[in-house]
Design a protein around this motif. Structure first.
Motif, PDB file in Angstrom:
ATOM      1  N   ASN A  18      -4.086   2.724   9.217  1.00  0.00           N
ATOM      2  CA  ASN A  18      -3.569   1.894   8.125  1.00  0.00           C
ATOM      3  C   ASN A  18      -4.081   0.455   8.277  1.00  0.00           C
ATOM      4  OD1 ASN A  18      -2.028   0.396   6.351  1.00  0.00           O
ATOM      5  ND2 ASN A  18      -0.071   1.352   6.897  1.00  0.00           N
TER       6      ASN A  18
ATOM      7  N   HIS B 178      -1.863  10.602  -1.311  1.00  0.00           N
ATOM      8  CA  HIS B 178      -1.012  10.220  -0.193  1.00  0.00           C
ATOM      9  C   HIS B 178      -0.037  11.371   0.052  1.00  0.00           C
ATOM     10  CE1 HIS B 178       1.910   6.963   1.469  1.00  0.00           C
ATOM     11  NE2 HIS B 178       1.288   7.600   2.415  1.00  0.00           N
TER      12      HIS B 178
ATOM     13  N   THR C  17       0.812  -1.219   0.000  1.00  0.00           N
ATOM     14  CA  THR C  17       0.000   0.000   0.000  1.00  0.00           C
ATOM     15  C   THR C  17       0.843   1.265   0.000  1.00  0.00           C
ATOM     16  OG1 THR C  17      -0.132  -0.067   2.401  1.00  0.00           O
ATOM     17  CG2 THR C  17      -1.936  -1.074   1.185  1.00  0.00           C
ATOM     18  N   SER C  18       2.100   1.160   0.377  1.00  0.00           N
ATOM     19  CA  SER C  18       2.916   2.374   0.474  1.00  0.00           C
ATOM     20  C   SER C  18       3.069   3.058  -0.879  1.00  0.00           C
ATOM     21  CB  SER C  18       4.281   2.030   1.061  1.00  0.00           C
ATOM     22  OG  SER C  18       4.822   0.937   0.356  1.00  0.00           O
TER      23      SER C  18
ATOM     24  N   ILE D  98      -1.989   6.582   8.065  1.00  0.00           N
ATOM     25  CA  ILE D  98      -1.744   7.039   6.701  1.00  0.00           C
ATOM     26  C   ILE D  98      -2.181   8.501   6.637  1.00  0.00           C
ATOM     27  CG2 ILE D  98      -2.452   6.803   4.277  1.00  0.00           C
ATOM     28  CD1 ILE D  98      -2.964   3.818   4.842  1.00  0.00           C
TER      29      ILE D  98
ATOM     30  N   THR E 215      -3.682  -2.181   6.598  1.00  0.00           N
ATOM     31  CA  THR E 215      -2.694  -3.256   6.419  1.00  0.00           C
ATOM     32  C   THR E 215      -2.035  -3.632   7.745  1.00  0.00           C
ATOM     33  OG1 THR E 215      -2.290  -2.371   4.229  1.00  0.00           O
ATOM     34  CG2 THR E 215      -0.703  -3.967   5.034  1.00  0.00           C
ATOM     35  N   VAL E 216      -1.769  -2.624   8.548  1.00  0.00           N
ATOM     36  CA  VAL E 216      -1.150  -2.882   9.854  1.00  0.00           C
ATOM     37  C   VAL E 216      -2.099  -3.697  10.752  1.00  0.00           C
ATOM     38  CG1 VAL E 216      -0.400  -1.745  12.000  1.00  0.00           C
ATOM     39  CG2 VAL E 216       0.355  -0.870   9.775  1.00  0.00           C
TER      40      VAL E 216
ATOM     41  N   GLU F 200       3.882   4.132  10.792  1.00  0.00           N
ATOM     42  CA  GLU F 200       3.371   3.075   9.945  1.00  0.00           C
ATOM     43  C   GLU F 200       1.867   2.844  10.086  1.00  0.00           C
ATOM     44  OE1 GLU F 200       5.825  -0.161   8.492  1.00  0.00           O
ATOM     45  OE2 GLU F 200       4.627  -1.416   9.829  1.00  0.00           O
TER      46      GLU F 200
END
Ligand code: NAG
Ligand code: NAG
Ligand code: NAG
Ligand code: NAG
Ligand code: NAG
Ligand code: NAG
Ligand code: NAG
Ligand code: NAG
Ligand code: NAG
Ligand code: NAG
Ligand code: NAG
Ligand code: NAG
Length: 497
Positions: free
Chosen positions: A249, A184, A154-155, A198, A251-252, A195
């Protein structure tokens, strides 16, 4: 390049069977052709996963449907509220029921915030709402995709869309679902946690009060279809909603989301226990007491003394569970001993009819023994918890807990890793059946008949549930009989009197 990487990740997700399971809800991508259109605004039917969260009268946050039974939102949304109503299929908040039959309201029966949510810094600002019933997907209502595997980077995503009914420039809540394109902007937020948060913003516009808990979405394309994927949860921004804002975030938090859903995804109505008085004296400090543990003793020919030979587990006030192999055929030679000098003779033995030890590992190594009288429960003698109906849990346990037989009282437990059937079979050189579970060996005192279980959530708190009993061991592997898969046989046997 970016999109190529994403494409490749999704290719693996979609075409490789194992990877496909890494979507939280695999029905999320079942999109209708006409949905994949571009628009400048949220349009009815294009955001089937958006949820409006109210207390029944006042709308206060947004959320995202991620599973037929669960909605993701921000932890700060549920902090000061007790009562929640989730509306799905919603576009215009003011639309009356008769004009918008696609809007469906759901009661929330459980609101779970992230255990490390920090009110002050907004760290871990994420929460899950469990709906009272399962949602039926249709054109207006469907979950969003969440990638739970490692396939999505995703970054490198630069463009997002955020959705909500939050305040607009003139500071009123918008009755119509709004969307905004954001990019972003990692440098423009004051973030405490690099992290897990976002930062995203736009030249003009921002998410605002009331958008909280709503989705930050990225469009990911594969096979010519747009695949809206949840990347963030709207967390907090500037007071005037004119700068970049922070989003949790996803994903985390993917593992937490997956684990929480799998732990809470059971049907309350069907949450029956084989014996409602089952005990679970499970201390926070890791010591456990096993009031269900009994010792099976047998008398050898020509002797009047009973000798210990295996363990048995009390599952109701009349039945104990054990393994079949090496159980004497003459039940008169059996004595079941409980703590405090209490003992029982066996009235009838019910060996599993398909038990076999024909040059393989033992198949269906499970037996029920009926005691001569009803057990009187006490602090030291109570049945173990067992669910006669299979839970909807999607993931079988990867680790099971055992209380090794080292001393008799306050003992510490150990967690063992479940080994897959293929590797187990290779290691021990024997066929492993569907109803067996392999776990890796330890040096502790584990004997045939020992219980392996797991701590599970129930409506009356966490309880220790029976999953398997030790059948035999070979080449540093312990083979358990998966008791869960005999639930029907156990229920039938126990209830047939
Ligand atoms: C994603 O796709 C939807 C539907 O076509 C569109 O409304 C939205 O603006 C797109 N978002 C981005 C960031 O491209
Ligand atoms: C957002 O971006 C998408 C893709 O770039 C575009 O199609 C859409 O019109 C934009 N939406 C808004 C509200 O600006
Ligand atoms: C919902 O919240 C509003 C504002 O806080 C309050 O006035 C109202 O009474 C609440 N409704 C219910 C049903 O709790
Ligand atoms: C979100 O977290 C993932 C996993 O930790 C990380 O790789 C990614 O860079 C983060 N995304 C953003 C936009 O910071
Ligand atoms: C992101 O959005 C901007 C503005 O709409 C557009 O010019 C750019 O091509 C988009 N980037 C990607 C990778 O889609
Ligand atoms: C946001 O709005 C406030 C109040 O109108 C103003 O003082 C501030 O400069 C604005 N910030 C930005 C980044 O535009
Ligand atoms: C469970 O315990 C309650 C209260 O102690 C008792 O009334 C009930 O009969 C017990 N149920 C069973 C199945 O033993
Ligand atoms: C754990 O809890 C039990 C019972 O609450 C207590 O007897 C025991 O001393 C505790 N053990 C430790 C190591 O704190
Ligand atoms: C199992 O028994 C069959 C028939 O007696 C025999 O052919 C086979 O080699 C045996 N397998 C093992 C692993 O002992
Ligand atoms: C035990 O059996 C049940 C029912 O067949 C299954 O759902 C569960 O995943 C099995 N447990 C393990 C650890 O394989
Ligand atoms: C057994 O499980 C432990 C704990 O997870 C792990 O460290 C160890 O490597 C495992 N051993 C084998 C043989 O898989
Ligand atoms: C071991 O399993 C127990 C019960 O299932 C669980 O509560 C605990 O967190 C696990 N401990 C570790 C270190 O994994």
């Amino acid at each position: 390049m970016t999109s190529f990487v994403i494409f490749l990740g999704l290719f693996l997700l979609v075409f490789c069977h194992d990877e496909m399971r890494q979507l939280l809800d695999s029905n999320c991508d079942d999109y209708l052709e006409e949905r994949v259109t571009s628009g400048t605004n949220a349009r009815p039917g294009t955001t089937p996963w958006i949820a409006a969260i109210s207390n029944g009268t006042n709308f206060f946050c947004a959320g995202t449907l991620v599973h037929p039974r669960f909605v993701l939102t921000a932890a700060h949304c549920i902090k000061n509220n007790q009562q929640f109503l989730v509306s799905l299929g919603m576009y215009d908040i003011t639309c009356p029921e008769e004009k918008c039959p696609e809007i469906k309201n759901y009661d929330v029966i459980k609101a779970i915030h992230h255990p490390h949510f920090n009110d002050f810094t907004n760290e871990n600002d994420i929460a899950i709402l469990k709906l009272s019933v399962e949602v039926v997907y249709n054109e207006y209502i469907r979950s969003i995709c969440i990638v739970t595997g490692d396939g999505l980077k995703t970054s490198s995503i630069v463009n997002f869309s955020a959705y909500g009914w939050g305040a607009t420039e003139n500071l009123y809540l918008s009755p119509i679902l709004k969307t905004i394109n954001l990019s972003h902007t990692p440098q423009s937020c004051l973030r405490f946690y690099e992290e897990s948060q976002i930062c995203a913003g736009a030249e003009r516009g921002d998410t605002c009060h009331g958008d909280s808990g709503g989705p930050l979405v990225a469009n990911i394309t594969y096979r010519g279809h747009v695949f809206p994927t949840l990347i963030g949860v709207t967390s907090y921004g500037s007071k005037f909603c004119n700068a970049s804002a922070n989003y949790a975030n996803v994903t985390v938090f993917r593992q937490w989301i997956k684990n929480t859903i799998s732990a809470y995804n059971y049907d309350e109505d069907k949450e029956s226990l084989l014996d409602e008085n089952c005990s679970s004296t499970w201390d926070k400090n890791g010591s456990v007491h096993e009031p269900w543990k009994l010792i099976l003793t047998t008398r050898f020919d020509g002797s009047n003394d009973f000798h210990w030979f295996t363990f048995a587990t009390l599952i109701t006030n009349r039945f104990v569970l054990t393994i079949v192999h090496n159980l004497p055929t003459d039940i008169k030679k059996l004595l079941v001993r409980a703590s405090g000098g209490v003992s029982f003779t066996v009235k009838s033995a019910h060996k599993h009819p398909q038990f076999t030890d024909f040059n393989t590992s033992y198949a269906n190594d499970i037996a029920l023994l009926e005691l001569d009288r009803n057990v009187r429960y006490s602090q030291n003698l109570a049945p173990i918890c067992f669910r006669p109906t299979l839970q909807m849990s999607e993931n079988p346990p990867t680790s099971l807990t055992v209380i090794p037989f080292a001393a008799r009282h306050t003992l510490h437990y150990e967690n063992f890793t479940v080994i897959d059937r293929y590797h187990c079979c290779v290691t021990i050189g024997l066929v492993i059946y569907e109803n067996q579970i392999c776990v890796n060996e330890s040096s502790s005192g584990l004997y045939a008949g020992c219980v392996f279980g797991a701590n599970e959530y129930t409506s009356s708190g966490d309880k220790f549930f029976l999953h398997g009993i030790v059948s035999f061991r070979k080449n540093d592997v312990i083979i358990l009989t998966n008791i869960t898969s005999y639930a029907d046989w156990i229920t039938e046997t126990v209830n047939f009197k």
